[in-house]
Design an enzyme around this catalytic site. Structure first.
Site, PDB file in Angstrom:
ATOM      1  N   ALA A 140       0.856  -1.182   0.000  1.00 18.94           N
ATOM      2  CA  ALA A 140       0.000   0.000   0.000  1.00 18.94           C
ATOM      3  C   ALA A 140       0.895   1.236   0.000  1.00 18.94           C
ATOM      4  CB  ALA A 140      -0.912  -0.001   1.226  1.00 18.94           C
ATOM      5  N   LYS A 141       0.561   2.224  -0.829  1.00 19.29           N
ATOM      6  CA  LYS A 141       1.346   3.471  -0.854  1.00 19.29           C
ATOM      7  C   LYS A 141       0.782   4.403   0.217  1.00 19.29           C
ATOM      8  CE  LYS A 141       2.981   5.477  -4.583  1.00 19.29           C
ATOM      9  NZ  LYS A 141       4.446   5.316  -4.552  1.00 19.29           N
ATOM     10  N   VAL A 142       1.218   4.161   1.450  1.00 20.13           N
ATOM     11  CA  VAL A 142       0.766   4.947   2.599  1.00 20.13           C
ATOM     12  C   VAL A 142       1.786   6.044   2.856  1.00 20.13           C
ATOM     13  CG1 VAL A 142       0.106   4.872   5.028  1.00 20.13           C
ATOM     14  CG2 VAL A 142      -0.319   2.875   3.568  1.00 20.13           C
ATOM     15  N   TYR A 168       6.556   6.510   4.336  1.00 19.64           N
ATOM     16  CA  TYR A 168       7.698   7.101   3.647  1.00 19.64           C
ATOM     17  C   TYR A 168       8.692   7.750   4.602  1.00 19.64           C
ATOM     18  CZ  TYR A 168       6.184   5.758  -0.942  1.00 19.64           C
ATOM     19  OH  TYR A 168       5.878   5.009  -2.047  1.00 19.64           O
TER      20      TYR A 168
END
Length: 333
Positions: A182-184, A188
Site C-alpha cells: 500500500a502506498k501509505v 515514507y
C-alpha cells in the site's frame, strides 16, 4: 555523476519563482488542483493545519507520469488504470473508501491535465486522505477526502548515467507493520531515513533489505539485476510495492527483448556479482546502477540490456510503440 533529486520544498520554491516571472510576462494561466470535487487555483487551495493526514500520515497516494510527444503535440498519461486500481486497494487496507471508480479517476486526471495544458512531461499525484480535524490516530469515524495535483516534471533522477548505491543499514517496513504494497504516506518516513543516510554517506541511493536479510527494493523504487540474459527481481511477497513500472519492465523484457525473467529471493552477496542492475518506478523510470557498495557491476558502465530496455521504455511511454499504445491515455482531443 549528477543526481537530480531535489527536496520538495526546493522544487516548489523554484517553480514559484518561475511562475511569478512568467505571470509578469503574461505567459501562463492559472494552474489547477482537484480538491473534494472542485478544481481550484493551486496557489490558494489549502487544507486545515489539524487535518488528520498531516498529523498522522494517514493518506494513500499514487504517482503517475504523463509524457509529452512533441511530434504529435500530445500528452500521454501512462497506465492510469493500473495506478488507480492500486490506489483503491491501498485505500481498502487503510479503511478508506474511494469516492470514484477507476474510470472516474482517469476522467478527473484527464480534465485536470487539460486545464493545466502542459506541453512538457508532467507528474500527477492523486491522493485519498483522512480529513478529520481531531487528535488521535484512529481511522474510524474519520471522513475521506480526495486531492489531485500535477506539475511539469522532467527526470527525477539522472537516467543517462549509472548510479552508485549502497546497501542500507535501515530495513524495509514489514507487511505486518505498515504494508509496503500500500502506498501509505506515513510509511515514507522509512524511505526518508534510507535515502538521507545514503546521500550523507556519499551514495546516490540505497538498496534495502527485509528483516530476514533479503533484498527488497530501493529507497522508493523497485529493483532489478541482470545475470547474462536473465532479468531477476524480488517477488511481490518480499515486502515491496507491487510497481506498475515493475510490471511494465517484466512485460517488455519477456515479450519484446526475449530475456528470461525470474521473480525470487535475492541474497545480498548476489548484488556484487551481477552483470547489470537498475531501479524502476514512476519517478525513477529506468535508472541504471553501475556500482553497489563501491563494487563496480560488470565493466562499471551502463549495461547493454539496461540501455536497450531504457530506450524501449521511453518509446512506449510516449506512445511510439503501437502494441503498447493501449497503456497511453491521450489527454488532448
Amino acid at each position: 555523476m549528477k543526481i537530480l533529486y531535489k527536496p520538495l520544498a526546493q522544487i516548489q520554491k523554484i517553480r514559484i519563482i518561475v511562475i511569478e516571472a512568467d505571470e509578469k510576462k503574461g505567459l501562463i494561466m492559472t494552474e489547477y488542483v482537484f480538491l473534494d470535487g472542485q478544481y481550484l487555483d493551486a496557489k490558494t487551495a489549502s487544507i486545515p493545519v489539524r487535518t488528520h493526514a498531516f498529523l498522522y500520515g494517514t493518506s494513500v497516494f499514487e504517482g503517475i507520469r504523463a509524457y509529452y510527444n512533441k511530434e504529435e503535440d500530445q500528452l500521454y498519461a501512462f497506465r492510469m488504470k493500473e495506478h488507480f486500481e492500486r490506489l483503491i486497494n491501498s485505500g481498502k487496507i487503510m479503511h478508506m473508501h474511494s469516492k470514484y471508480s477507476v474510470d472516474e479517476w482517469c476522467g478527473l486526471v484527464k480534465d485536470l491535465l487539460k486545464k493545466n495544458n502542459y506541453r512538457t512531461d508532467a507528474y500527477i499525484r492523486p491522493q485519498i486522505f483522512k480529513s478529520a480535524c481531531k487528535i488521535g490516530p484512529g481511522l474510524i469515524d474519520n471522513p475521506d477526502s480526495t486531492l489531485i495535483f500535477s506539475f511539469a516534471m522532467g527526470d527525477y533522477i539522472d537516467v543517462s548515467n549509472g548510479l552508485s548505491v549502497c546497501v542500507s543499514n535501515w530495513r524495509r517496513v514489514d507487511d505486518n507493520a505498515i504494508p509496503p504494497r500500500a502506498k501509505v504516506s506515513g510509511s515514507y518516513a522509512n524511505t526518508a531515513l534510507i535515502i538521507t543516510d545514503a546521500r550523507l554517506a556519499g551514495f546516490d541511493d540505497a538498496i534495502v533489505l527485509s528483516q530476514q536479510g533479503f533484498v527488497t527494493e530501493g529507497s522508493a523504487m523497485n529493483f532489478f539485476l541482470i545475470h547474462g540474459n536473465t532479468l531477476v527481481t524480488t517477488e511481490t511477497t518480499d515486502n515491496i510495492l507491487v510497481g506498475v513500472t515493475r510490471n511494465t519492465v517484466i512485460e517488455l523484457a519477456k515479450n519484446v527483448m526475449g530475456l528470461e525473467v525470474e521473480e525470487r529471493e535475492i541474497s545480498r552477496s548476489e548484488l556484487y556479482t551481477a552483470d547489470e542492475a537498475f531501479y524502476c518506478g514512476t519517478g525513477a523510470q529506468i535508472s541504471p546502477i553501475t556500482k553497489i557498495d563501491n563494487r563496480p557491476l560488470g565493466s562499471g558502465v551502463v549495461g547493454e540490456h539496461t540501455k536497450e530496455l531504457q530506450k524501449l521504455y521511453f518509446d512506449v511511454v510516449k506512445g511510439r510503440v503501437e502494441k503498447y499504445k493501449k497503456w497511453c491515455t491521450p489527454i488532448y482531443d
